[in-house]
Write a protein that holds these residues in place. Structure first.
Motif, PDB file in Angstrom:
ATOM      1  N   ILE A 121      30.659  45.524  32.795  1.00 11.19           N
ATOM      2  CA  ILE A 121      31.006  44.320  32.278  1.00 11.19           C
ATOM      3  C   ILE A 121      32.646  44.015  32.654  1.00 11.19           C
ATOM      4  N   ALA A 122      33.390  45.105  32.686  1.00 12.77           N
ATOM      5  CA  ALA A 122      34.936  44.593  32.836  1.00 12.77           C
ATOM      6  C   ALA A 122      35.042  44.332  34.219  1.00 12.77           C
ATOM      7  N   LEU A 123      34.165  44.804  35.296  1.00 15.22           N
ATOM      8  CA  LEU A 123      34.464  44.412  36.538  1.00 15.22           C
ATOM      9  C   LEU A 123      34.062  42.965  36.610  1.00 15.22           C
ATOM     10  N   ILE A 124      33.009  42.570  36.077  1.00 19.03           N
ATOM     11  CA  ILE A 124      32.354  40.953  36.152  1.00 19.03           C
ATOM     12  C   ILE A 124      33.654  40.305  35.685  1.00 19.03           C
ATOM     13  N   LEU A 125      34.312  40.681  34.511  1.00 19.70           N
ATOM     14  CA  LEU A 125      35.290  39.924  33.771  1.00 19.70           C
ATOM     15  C   LEU A 125      36.178  39.702  34.800  1.00 19.70           C
ATOM     16  N   VAL A 126      36.811  40.972  35.434  1.00 18.31           N
ATOM     17  CA  VAL A 126      37.928  40.940  36.232  1.00 18.31           C
ATOM     18  C   VAL A 126      37.777  40.071  37.511  1.00 18.31           C
ATOM     19  N   THR A 127      36.437  40.075  38.001  1.00 18.88           N
ATOM     20  CA  THR A 127      36.085  39.246  39.292  1.00 18.88           C
ATOM     21  C   THR A 127      36.151  37.589  38.650  1.00 18.88           C
ATOM     22  N   ALA A 128      35.595  37.300  37.669  1.00 20.26           N
ATOM     23  CA  ALA A 128      35.500  36.231  37.237  1.00 20.26           C
ATOM     24  C   ALA A 128      36.901  35.565  36.986  1.00 20.26           C
ATOM     25  N   ALA A 129      37.974  36.353  36.205  1.00 19.54           N
ATOM     26  CA  ALA A 129      39.188  35.858  36.252  1.00 19.54           C
ATOM     27  C   ALA A 129      39.840  35.740  37.594  1.00 19.54           C
ATOM     28  N   THR A 130      39.787  36.613  38.435  1.00 18.36           N
ATOM     29  CA  THR A 130      40.225  36.283  39.667  1.00 18.36           C
ATOM     30  C   THR A 130      39.759  35.412  40.551  1.00 18.36           C
ATOM     31  N   ALA A 131      38.512  34.887  40.498  1.00 18.30           N
ATOM     32  CA  ALA A 131      37.865  33.781  41.090  1.00 18.30           C
ATOM     33  C   ALA A 131      38.415  32.476  40.342  1.00 18.30           C
ATOM     34  N   LEU A 132      38.655  32.412  39.137  1.00 12.25           N
ATOM     35  CA  LEU A 132      39.103  31.375  38.735  1.00 12.25           C
ATOM     36  C   LEU A 132      40.412  31.014  39.040  1.00 12.25           C
ATOM     37  N   CYS A 133      41.274  32.091  39.290  1.00 13.12           N
ATOM     38  CA  CYS A 133      42.522  31.851  39.775  1.00 13.12           C
ATOM     39  C   CYS A 133      42.731  31.467  41.116  1.00 13.12           C
ATOM     40  N   CYS A 134      41.757  31.908  41.890  1.00 13.03           N
ATOM     41  CA  CYS A 134      41.530  31.564  43.240  1.00 13.03           C
ATOM     42  C   CYS A 134      41.149  29.971  43.399  1.00 13.03           C
ATOM     43  N   MET A 135      40.216  29.508  42.593  1.00 14.59           N
ATOM     44  CA  MET A 135      39.660  28.197  42.513  1.00 14.59           C
ATOM     45  C   MET A 135      40.879  27.236  42.126  1.00 14.59           C
ATOM     46  N   PHE A 136      41.814  27.534  41.075  1.00 18.08           N
ATOM     47  CA  PHE A 136      42.787  26.875  40.789  1.00 18.08           C
ATOM     48  C   PHE A 136      43.890  26.504  41.880  1.00 18.08           C
ATOM     49  N   PHE A 137      43.937  27.851  42.467  1.00 18.58           N
ATOM     50  CA  PHE A 137      45.144  27.652  43.783  1.00 18.58           C
ATOM     51  C   PHE A 137      44.643  26.990  44.780  1.00 18.58           C
ATOM     52  N   ALA A 158      53.029  36.323  36.308  1.00 18.74           N
ATOM     53  CA  ALA A 158      52.177  37.477  36.084  1.00 18.74           C
ATOM     54  C   ALA A 158      51.972  38.396  37.589  1.00 18.74           C
ATOM     55  N   LEU A 159      51.777  37.998  38.567  1.00 22.83           N
ATOM     56  CA  LEU A 159      51.430  38.509  40.030  1.00 22.83           C
ATOM     57  C   LEU A 159      52.946  39.328  40.458  1.00 22.83           C
ATOM     58  N   VAL A 160      53.865  38.300  40.586  1.00 24.55           N
ATOM     59  CA  VAL A 160      55.217  39.190  40.889  1.00 24.55           C
ATOM     60  C   VAL A 160      55.831  40.054  40.154  1.00 24.55           C
ATOM     61  N   SER A 161      55.860  39.727  38.839  1.00 23.36           N
ATOM     62  CA  SER A 161      56.603  40.740  37.792  1.00 23.36           C
ATOM     63  C   SER A 161      55.701  41.973  37.592  1.00 23.36           C
ATOM     64  N   ASN A 162      54.400  41.839  37.884  1.00 22.23           N
ATOM     65  CA  ASN A 162      53.760  43.102  37.769  1.00 22.23           C
ATOM     66  C   ASN A 162      53.781  44.115  38.957  1.00 22.23           C
ATOM     67  N   PHE A 163      54.401  43.652  39.956  1.00 22.26           N
ATOM     68  CA  PHE A 163      55.024  44.778  40.900  1.00 22.26           C
ATOM     69  C   PHE A 163      56.127  45.671  40.409  1.00 22.26           C
ATOM     70  N   PHE A 178      56.256  45.881  36.721  1.00 19.15           N
ATOM     71  CA  PHE A 178      55.498  46.472  35.417  1.00 19.15           C
ATOM     72  C   PHE A 178      54.372  47.213  35.564  1.00 19.15           C
ATOM     73  N   GLY A 179      53.596  46.935  36.875  1.00 16.96           N
ATOM     74  CA  GLY A 179      52.530  47.604  37.128  1.00 16.96           C
ATOM     75  C   GLY A 179      51.456  46.803  37.574  1.00 16.96           C
ATOM     76  N   GLN A 180      50.775  46.909  38.768  1.00 20.00           N
ATOM     77  CA  GLN A 180      49.638  45.999  38.940  1.00 20.00           C
ATOM     78  C   GLN A 180      48.348  46.773  38.259  1.00 20.00           C
ATOM     79  N   GLY A 181      47.513  45.822  37.802  1.00 24.17           N
ATOM     80  CA  GLY A 181      45.894  46.456  37.508  1.00 24.17           C
ATOM     81  C   GLY A 181      45.012  45.588  37.295  1.00 24.17           C
ATOM     82  N   PRO A 182      43.737  45.810  36.670  1.00 22.61           N
ATOM     83  CA  PRO A 182      42.858  44.759  36.547  1.00 22.61           C
ATOM     84  C   PRO A 182      43.031  43.795  35.356  1.00 22.61           C
TER      85      PRO A 182
END
Length: 200
Positions: free
Chosen positions: A4-20, A83-88, A90-94
């Protein structure tokens, strides 16, 4: 990784890509792109500089101002890139796609509500509070699914309750930074946008 966590992470990533992709197709002037990059850089720097103060950050205020004065596109890019840049640092993760999505949405809403936000300081303050609460509530969804392996209302409410002090600090800091930055920074953005709009 839990399904379920993987699905949510994938969905969030897909939505970000869609907006981009949607915003990438829009015609944007070089001047506006530079302003967007500057605002994102300020937001990243603000998050890092205020790292010793949990919850007390200028990030959302800068994202809101980007959306208010430069439009929905800039609000999203400023939020997502922060979020993307500053997490380099603070630490990247799901959790990164969730932060990108939530801050991006906050920027989009600020762009959509730019007129009332510019016109009324009270509305701007209320949105600052709402943005802080929204960010916390959505990130607690990620926390619940990731930690519990599925959905649990009990775990979610526990996460919300445990994060409440930080949420309050975050919401208050949003208001303080918006009040401090809306006139000097917002005014400069308006003048620059107007200047280049007249020159086009």
């Amino acid at each position: 990784m839990k399904t379920i966590a993987l699905i949510l992470v994938t969905a969030a990533t897909a939505l970000c890509c869609m907006f981009f992709v949607i915003y990438e197709k829009k015609k944007t002037s070089v001047h506006r792109l530079v302003l967007m990059a500057v605002m994102a850089a300020m937001s990243v720097a603000g998050r890092i500089i205020f790292a010793p103060f949990p919850g007390f950050k200028p990030v959302t205020a800068i994202i809101v101002l980007a959306g208010m004065h430069l439009g929905c596109e800039a609000g999203f890019f400023c939020g997502a890139l922060t979020a993307l840049v500053s997490n380099f640092y603070f630490g990247q993760g799901p959790w990164t796609p969730f932060q990108m999505l939530v801050w991006g949405i906050i920027g989009i809403i600020a762009g959509a509500l730019s007129a009332p936000l510019k016109r009324d300081k009270l509305v701007l303050m209320i949105y600052g509070i709402a943005a802080g609460i929204l960010f916390s509530l959505i990130m607690d969804i990620y926390t619940t699914v990731w930690a519990d392996g599925g959905w649990s209302w009990a775990f979610y409410f526990t996460a919300v309750a445990s994060a409440a002090p930080y949420t309050v600090i975050y919401a208050v800091s949003n208001v303080l930074f918006l009040l401090a930055l809306s006139k000097p920074l917002g005014g400069k953005l308006e003048r620059v946008v107007k200047k280049y709009a007249e020159g086009e």
